[in-house]
Each structure stands twice: as C-alpha cells, then as structure tokens.
Design an enzyme around this catalytic site. Structure first.
Site, mmCIF file in Angstrom:
data_model
loop_
_atom_site.group_PDB
_atom_site.id
_atom_site.type_symbol
_atom_site.label_atom_id
_atom_site.label_comp_id
_atom_site.label_asym_id
_atom_site.label_seq_id
_atom_site.Cartn_x
_atom_site.Cartn_y
_atom_site.Cartn_z
ATOM 1 N N GLU A 169 0.917 -1.153 -0.024
ATOM 2 C CA GLU A 169 -0.061 0.057 0.010
ATOM 3 C C GLU A 169 0.789 1.412 -0.208
ATOM 4 O O GLU A 169 0.712 2.170 0.915
ATOM 5 C CB GLU A 169 -0.976 0.121 1.099
ATOM 6 C CG GLU A 169 -1.981 -1.165 1.009
ATOM 7 C CD GLU A 169 -2.786 -1.351 2.234
ATOM 8 O OE1 GLU A 169 -2.665 -0.477 3.418
ATOM 9 O OE2 GLU A 169 -3.737 -2.193 2.159
ATOM 10 N N ASN A 210 1.968 -4.696 -3.366
ATOM 11 C CA ASN A 210 0.444 -4.868 -3.047
ATOM 12 C C ASN A 210 -0.191 -3.584 -2.709
ATOM 13 O O ASN A 210 0.323 -2.938 -2.039
ATOM 14 C CB ASN A 210 0.441 -6.076 -2.128
ATOM 15 C CG ASN A 210 -0.818 -6.701 -1.693
ATOM 16 O OD1 ASN A 210 -1.412 -7.248 -2.539
ATOM 17 N ND2 ASN A 210 -1.319 -6.584 -0.588
ATOM 18 N N HIS A 246 -10.664 -5.440 -2.384
ATOM 19 C CA HIS A 246 -11.656 -5.355 -1.447
ATOM 20 C C HIS A 246 -12.915 -4.694 -1.908
ATOM 21 O O HIS A 246 -12.815 -3.286 -2.047
ATOM 22 C CB HIS A 246 -11.098 -4.682 -0.137
ATOM 23 C CG HIS A 246 -9.923 -5.335 0.574
ATOM 24 N ND1 HIS A 246 -10.188 -6.372 1.249
ATOM 25 C CD2 HIS A 246 -8.890 -4.925 0.741
ATOM 26 C CE1 HIS A 246 -8.945 -6.774 1.648
ATOM 27 N NE2 HIS A 246 -7.927 -5.874 1.415
ATOM 28 N N GLU A 274 -6.343 -10.365 -1.989
ATOM 29 C CA GLU A 274 -7.070 -10.040 -0.637
ATOM 30 C C GLU A 274 -8.664 -9.851 -0.975
ATOM 31 O O GLU A 274 -9.217 -9.062 -0.246
ATOM 32 C CB GLU A 274 -6.650 -8.782 0.104
ATOM 33 C CG GLU A 274 -5.015 -8.946 0.503
ATOM 34 C CD GLU A 274 -4.569 -7.694 1.352
ATOM 35 O OE1 GLU A 274 -5.368 -6.964 1.992
ATOM 36 O OE2 GLU A 274 -3.335 -7.484 1.351
ATOM 37 N N ASP A 276 -12.409 -9.749 -0.961
ATOM 38 C CA ASP A 276 -13.645 -9.745 -0.312
ATOM 39 C C ASP A 276 -14.747 -8.989 -0.968
ATOM 40 O O ASP A 276 -14.432 -7.983 -1.702
ATOM 41 C CB ASP A 276 -13.483 -9.604 1.280
ATOM 42 C CG ASP A 276 -12.702 -8.331 1.646
ATOM 43 O OD1 ASP A 276 -12.948 -7.558 0.863
ATOM 44 O OD2 ASP A 276 -11.999 -8.480 2.485
#
Length: 483
Positions: A169, A210, A246, A274, A276
């Site tokens: 990030e 990432n 996300h 990641e 979701d």
C-alpha cells in the site's frame, strides 16, 4: 467509483467461533448449487479446480484462526495457498529494534506445510502496523533499519515462502506516494532498495508490490504502472503486482481484466491477493446472488490473463471477517457464511474455474474479451491489410477528457518480425502514456513500433500494446505493416 478501503490492522474478531459439521461444508457442488449446473467431471474444490487451470486459490489465516477447527478444516479442504493475516508484519516480527519474534508466523507456515499449502509472505514494508520506534528514527538510520528488517525476516523464511508482498500500500488515492518514514528518508528509491534487499535474502521468492483500489484503471493504478515500468527498466527485481480487491457488492470495476493485462504485458505476474465483497447488512438474497456474480467476474478475469497466478480470499467465512469491525453496517463478504455454509459466491467461483476448457496460456483468450463500458465505442472495423499484419483498436475505458485503448496486432498467414502501426487522430486527441511499444508523433499522425520484446509474432498469433490519451474517445482506422 472504486470502493474505499482502509489500511488498518486486519485482525479478525473471534466472538462468533461457531462449530459446524465439516461434512456439510464439504458437500459436492450440487449441494451448494444456486441454480448453476456444474460441468461433468468437474473438480469439487476451489484448489483442485484452480490447479487444473495452472492457478492457486488461497485464503488468509491468523494465529487465532488456527484454534478454530471448523475454519481451518474448511481452509485445508478448499485452499492451497495461505497468507498470514498479521503474523509477518513489522509490529509482530520486530516490535523493538533488533528483537525479532517469528513464532506466530512460524505457526502459520507450519500449518500450511502440513496441509500441502504454499505461503504468501505478507508483508515486509508498510506504513501501518509499524512500531513507533521505526517512525521515530533519525532519517539517516531508516534505510539501514529497513534493509536489516527485510534481510532478517526474508532469510528466516527463505525457501518457505512462495512470494513476498515486499511493499504494501505505497500509494495515496491520487497516485502520489505516501509520505511515510521510508519515503521521507529515501524518497521513491525506498521501494527499489526494499526489493533489492528482499531478493538478496531470498532469490527464489517472487517479489510483489501490493495495493488496494488499483483494480480498475485510475490515477492510483496508472501511477503504479509507471513505477513498475521504471523499476523494470532499471533492473530492479520486481516480479508481480498484488490487487487486493476489497470490493463492495455490485462494484467490480469493468476494467479489471484489462488493467491486470497491462501489468502482465510488462512481464509481471499478477494476483488477486485479498478478495472480499462486502454487502450492506442485512444481506438479502438478491445481494447474495450479485455477490456470486461478482466472484465469478473476478475469477474469470484472472483466468483470462495468462500471467494471473491465482486468487486469494481475505479470510474463510463471514463469522471471522475483518469487514464488520472496519466498515460499520457492512458484512457477509466471504464465500461461506458464519455457519460455514457455502453461499452463491462459492458456487459462482467454482463454476467459473470449472467452465473454462482452454488451459493453454493466451494473453488474449478468445472467450474472454477485455471488458468495455457500455458507453465506449465498439472495436473499430477490421482495417485494410497493407502488410503482413493487421491492427484493431478497442476502447477499454473512458472518462471526461480522456480514455484508454488497447491495440491488437495480429500476424497474417506468415510470421512477422517487427511491426509498425499508424493512424491519424480525428479530433485533436493526444497520447499521454503508452506501453508495449514506442511512438512517434507528427501533428495528428501517430506511428507506433514494436518494443524490443514483442516484435516477433507467429503466423495467426497476436500481441498487444495500449495507451491512455487525452480528448474524446476515438477509434481511428489503423494500418499495420511489417518489414
């Protein structure tokens, strides 16, 4: 609009440690059907189906998860990659200067090894979950401390980690680098320094940057793309880009596949790291079905990009997700509910994995064209053949004052060794950035020649280049020639 995310501690609550019968969880696909029939002889787990396509399907686990038998049994049955949720971050591994503790991370690795699962290391350098002593260092000490931390941790896990999120990030939403202690000490070079240190410590591990909200084409992903180009041109050991993913239900960016493809075209692996898909609570049946559609889109996008190595969900079940504690009013983001029962998202992901028959790598699979927003122009008509190749332009994305396009260069009945594509802009458009080719411009006339690595195209095969441009989206007639 890309959904927001907050880079905070993703520790997951344990308040609802539910016990469910694993046999029910591991029922065949017909038991979890949401009206979608599975192909005959299809694999019945995510990991088996993904492996059949040369990918992995992973999850994230924390040390606390390891004590919940239903959760870890489900993880072992369905997934073949594990990302430690918190156990390899700086605050867990070096809470005070020079004092390292890998006990929690070792437990995750041991679990993975005992179940035939690989490990994604997460992460080495991040502005969050960073002990205060690091941020308080004199700036002339930061580089040495950072490189020592990377070297010590990567050496400890050498040979046990498939890939590292070396940089996590790094970007603000506007495409500028975060002004954290690493940037303040080294400028943008901290990223290259970290990658070099990780590679020296573990030369066989894949090294990633990432980030979140880079899944679609926007200022943030464009900045990361430019950084990746620069790092590769300098010989910095960067091997992949992690798309955290996300999402909010119903908001998968239409440019996901094309965006991953442009990074892959640089020679980088890409991965959904990641995943979701949160829903406003309480979730109703239509939202759960939409969530299934979303999961299917993400899996299909990965399958359509030859260098997409896999998908990882950020957790296992709704009952142990980080989402409710971070995004009040949202929940139910996983493929299994809090009782470990599979949801339409699981069925959709499994069906997507099982429904793609062609497992041969292909940068542009014919069954999965790059997504095009409804308002974007259609692909231009097949241009006249003026040499041994043809070129077709497709508008991938557009926005007020600009657009992104991809050009497919296809060889004819014989192979080509070098190609040149030309066109004339109809309305004052100008290219702002271009990849996988070199350009020259004279007024409104544009000439793009192959890059050093994509000039040779086999008979009937294709390669692509892309660009972003200023002005209204346009599809000019292209000509392609080959010497």
């Amino acid at each position: 609009m890309e959904p927001p995310n907050h880079p905070i501690d993703r520790s997951r609550g344990r308040a609802r440690g539910l016990a469910a019968v694993l046999a029910t969880v591991l029922a065949t696909a017909t038991a979890v059907s949401a009206g979608l029939a599975m192909p005959a002889q299809a694999a019945s787990t995510l990991k088996a189906s993904a492996e059949a396509k040369g990918r992995y399907f992973g999850t994230a686990l924390t040390r606390g998860d390891l004590g919940i038998s239903a959760e870890v049994n489900l993880a072992a049955a369905q997934f073949d990659m594990v990302t430690p949720g918190n156990e390899m971050k700086w605050d867990a591994t070096e809470p005070s200067r020079g004092s390292f503790n890998f006990g929690s991370g070792d437990q995750i690795v041991s679990f993975a090894q005992s179940h035939g699962m690989r490990v994604r290391g997460h992460n080495l350098v991040w502005h969050a979950q960073l002990p205060s002593w690091v941020s308080s260092l004199p700036l002339n000490q930061v580089q040495g401390v950072m490189e020592n931390h990377i070297t010590t941790e990567a050496t400890h896990y050498k040979g046990k980690v498939y890939a590292w999120d070396v940089i996590n990030e790094p970007y603000n939403e506007d495409g500028t680098l975060r002004q954290d202690v690493f940037y303040k000490a080294m400028g943008a070079d901290y990223i290259a320094n970290a990658l070099r240190a990780a590679h020296a410590a573990d030369p066989d591990a894949k090294l990633y940057i990432n980030d979140y909200n880079i899944e679609g084409t926007n200022a943030k992903s464009n900045a990361l793309y430019s950084l990746a180009q620069s790092l590769l041109s300098r010989g910095v050991p960067l091997h992949g880009i992690g798309f955290e993913s996300h999402f909010i239900v119903g908001q998968i960016p239409s440019s996901l596949q094309a965006n991953m493809q442009r990074f892959a075209n640089l020679g980088l692996d890409v991965a959904i790291t990641e995943l979701d898909d949160r829903i406003p609570m309480p979730a109703d049946s239509s939202e759960l079905q939409q969530q299934g559609t979303d999961y299917g889109k993400v899996v299909n996008a990965c399958l359509a990009v030859a260098r997409c190595v896999g998908v990882s969900q950020w957790g296992v079940d709704d009952g142990h997700s980080w989402i409710p504690g971070t995004f009040p009013g949202y929940g139910a983001p996983m493929m299994w509910d809090s009782g470990y029962q599979p949801k339409p998202a699981y069925t959709a992901a499994l069906n997507a994995l099982n429904s793609v028959p062609d497992t041969s790598p292909s940068p542009t699979p014919p069954t999965s064209p790059s997504p095009t927003p409804p308002t974007s122009p259609s692909p231009s008509p097949t241009p006249p053949v003026t040499g041994a190749c043809t070129a077709t332009l497709t508008t991938v994305n557009s926005w007020p004052g600009g657009f992104q396009s991809e050009v497919t260069v296809r060889a004819g009945g014989s192979a080509v060794n070098g190609w040149t594509v030309k066109w004339t802009w109809p309305g004052g458009q100008t290219i702002s950035s271009l990849w996988n080719g070199t350009q020259s411009v004279s007024g409104s006339s544009v000439t793009v020649r192959n890059a050093a690595y994509n000039g040779s195209v086999a008979a009937g095969a294709s390669t692509t280049f892309g660009f972003t441009a200023n002005g209204a989206a346009a599809t000019p007639a292209l000509t392609c020639t080959s010497p």
